[in-house]
Design an enzyme around this catalytic site. Sequence first.
Site, short mmCIF file in Angstrom:
data_model
loop_
_atom_site.label_atom_id
_atom_site.label_comp_id
_atom_site.label_asym_id
_atom_site.label_seq_id
_atom_site.Cartn_x
_atom_site.Cartn_y
_atom_site.Cartn_z
N SER A 126 45.72 -39.99 37.52
CA SER A 126 45.26 -40.49 38.62
C SER A 126 45.44 -41.77 39.38
O SER A 126 45.65 -42.53 38.05
CB SER A 126 43.45 -40.36 37.72
OG SER A 126 43.20 -40.97 39.48
N GLU A 151 34.25 -43.05 22.37
CA GLU A 151 33.43 -42.13 22.82
C GLU A 151 32.37 -41.20 22.37
O GLU A 151 33.34 -40.84 21.67
CB GLU A 151 34.16 -41.47 23.92
CG GLU A 151 33.91 -41.88 25.78
CD GLU A 151 34.93 -41.63 26.26
OE1 GLU A 151 34.44 -40.72 26.90
OE2 GLU A 151 35.88 -41.55 26.81
#
Lengths: 477, 477
Positions: free
Chosen positions: B427, B275
């Site tokens: 998460s 990224e």
Amino acid sequence: MPSASASRRSQEKPREIMDAAEDYAKERYGVSSMIQSQEKPDRVLVRVSDLTVHRADEVVWVRARVHTSRAKGKQCFLVLRQQQFNVQALVAVGDHASKQMVKFAANINKESIVDIEGVVRKVNQKIGSCTQQDVELHVQKIYVISLAEPRLPLQLDDAVRPEVEGEEEGRATVNQDTRLDNRVIDLRTSTSQAVFRLQSGICQLFRETLINKGFVEIQTPKIISAASEGGANVFTVSYFKNNAYLAQSPQLYKQMCICADFEKVFCIGPVFRAEDSNTHRHLTEFVGLDIEMAFNYHYHEVVEEIADTLVQIFKGLQERFQTEIHTVNKQFPCEPFKFLEPTLRLEYCEALAMLREAGIEMGDEEDLSTPNEKLLGRLVKEKYDTDFYILDKYPLAVRPFYTMPDPRNPKQSNSYDMFMRGEEILSGAQRIHDPQLLTERALHHGIGLERVTMLFLGLHNVRQTSMFPRDPKRLTP
Amino acid sequence: MPSASASRRSQEKPREIMDAAEDYAKERYGVSSMIQSQEKPDRVLVRVSDLTVHRADEVVWVRARVHTSRAKGKQCFLVLRQQQFNVQALVAVGDHASKQMVKFAANINKESIVDIEGVVRKVNQKIGSCTQQDVELHVQKIYVISLAEPRLPLQLDDAVRPEVEGEEEGRATVNQDTRLDNRVIDLRTSTSQAVFRLQSGICQLFRETLINKGFVEIQTPKIISAASEGGANVFTVSYFKNNAYLAQSPQLYKQMCICADFEKVFCIGPVFRAEDSNTHRHLTEFVGLDIEMAFNYHYHEVVEEIADTLVQIFKGLQERFQTEIHTVNKQFPCEPFKFLEPTLRLEYCEALAMLREAGIEMGDEEDLSTPNEKLLGRLVKEKYDTDFYILDKYPLAVRPFYTMPDPRNPKQSNSYDMFMRGEEILSGAQRIHDPQLLTERALHHGIGLERVTMLFLGLHNVRQTSMFPRDPKRLTP
């Protein structure tokens, strides 16, 4: 994975049977519905390994795989498997089970997961084919939780058959590529379960021991800007607009940590070698157990610390992983791993004398060939009763130019290898240094996790001790 | 590293002084010769952290770095540093030290490593600038073991100065890039020593806790044949004649282990994200703490296991790493990390009510923005006195389509996040599954080691908690 039509068929089958009016046991078996976290039942699932005579006559719930099933008149014998353990279960027509229920049980595909309620019963004759030999489970309820495909790419019984037996009797075994192509199933075998639990234990013991000795665990980067060992055998990575490389060892970073005063560091992580070699002991990616420490006065401080770390691992494995060692030995018979405390440290000249006595002709400054290493391993085992030893003071002539000469004897060097079952697992040396550098007094050691596991267990291929091995021809699974 | 000429000069200096005939202490100081593992002296080197009043009046040997030196007439005060600890040492003209010896000591470059023999003396007034406040070392012998460059690219005192103080007083601090460009020196600071010791502790506690819960540690490959998460943000590797990729997560392999009956597995290893983002919390390579486990009936079984694992880590850090936490707090003051046992599990609708009470307008099915997450963290801290909590039952609308709906309320889902100091660290969700798959009942969790370290210590940038960080612009050191 089962196809949709196969699973629909199998779900219809029990329903059809259950519809029959005369089935007095119809609530006692079937296929479970989807688990949607609707309920949290307080049902305790007992481990298969806990099914012993201590639980005789108790009613228990077990979740396990159907390893085999065999119907015989009004009875069905199942072998239920959970990791390395298995137990016999019996569904018999009677108060709890109907004819239909026995038939349902007999038709469950192998490798399906079932929930079973049953009574633990002591048996009169030991059940030789199971790990739980003294009891069997008398089934009162049976529900399929996860249905397996009717046909599997390999049979688990074949996959754990000792190779000698297979050759002698002509019974099937499973080759390495079939195993790796179907790794999820191959990893379910009792042997694989044991190998990788023991491997987890090696990592745990390695860390435990080093943390107790005051080491700090570090994390080193795997993407690096320049090839770490001269540029050969390195994988190239596209890094945004540039190229980067995969680290062939964490050595540079560990040395930086020593210069940064951490004194004793270790790391466990992948190392990458773009070597196009296809042998029993080479992988392109393996797990390095790496140690770096500064010493105060003498490189033997480090040698002793490393050897003791390995001894603590061997001891820990034999104390905590006896079950796993036993399980692997069933398929791969092997002498228990022997070691001494403190570790035997043999000087090279002593090893030469032993080899010459055994009829080998070797010069004083000649290196050991692989067959001679193996032979030396056997001679050392005979004489000292150990599978692990240090070979110290290699001839200076067979080591790299930067190796420190022995101050007592200029033809020898401050360098050593460590061996397990006659194979080298670690090579080390004090390097010639500039007195201004701190790195002068730090020694680097890298051991391959897969190789240590293989040699400890007496296995023959690192692919048996790498869960998802990588070599020039294999990148999957 | 010192250049050859610099080191020659510095070696000449003491020799010149030592040649002076009147030096009665000339054997008591100097530059040590190369260590060639010639001898194994039985001299015990005492740790700086062990220099306390318990050793008052003992003669000890210490090996440490010269942190600072200050000559003052016939005396020279040194601060000796070893990792997080430092102690004051005094060389004073007298029976043991000559004028020349004091001068020699005063001229040793900062960051050099010295061996010192000295007497531990209790002091009347605490030495506020040292960690060993109650004693000082009266030097009898001093030898340079490793001489540092006279000029360093950054000053260690600057590198540990609290930022607020630096701004207020206009005193120098060191920016992140200078630190990383000179990482070996930056890692020597007491703050860095403490951060990375504590990080080693997180790994150790993570494993200890999970091994005790019956997990198995696995090793997963980093070179894979196909991009693991849809192909975006993946690094490409040249693999012999083909292309391969760097794993963005070990998820696939962990799931295979669950299908292969390992039931509970974890791994610690690098994960790679291509990224191009340059933020305080993104790296292209970081260390994932990954857990995968099958549950029996309800996803809360997993949520509770994970939350308890984190609690065990927090407890362990506060029990075993108080010194490190204290050291980091000196530079980065921060409230102690608070948590509850068992962990607070808040449902999303409760969190909404708290935010609305604080004046935030939000719809029932609206997601939390980052500022609202931070605010919620503060509200939860006020109300429940915890920096760690689980936010459960997210609206189905804000989670991916494959998230399992809550069976009690179709607008909610069986999904959750965990937060530390108002930032999400993990998460998770139960996924909609086909009842035939075992993976249905396994939950995957990945936590970033650098981020957990950062949030536990209340730091502000993951580059502070990654030893050798990698981002789109940095591939070195």
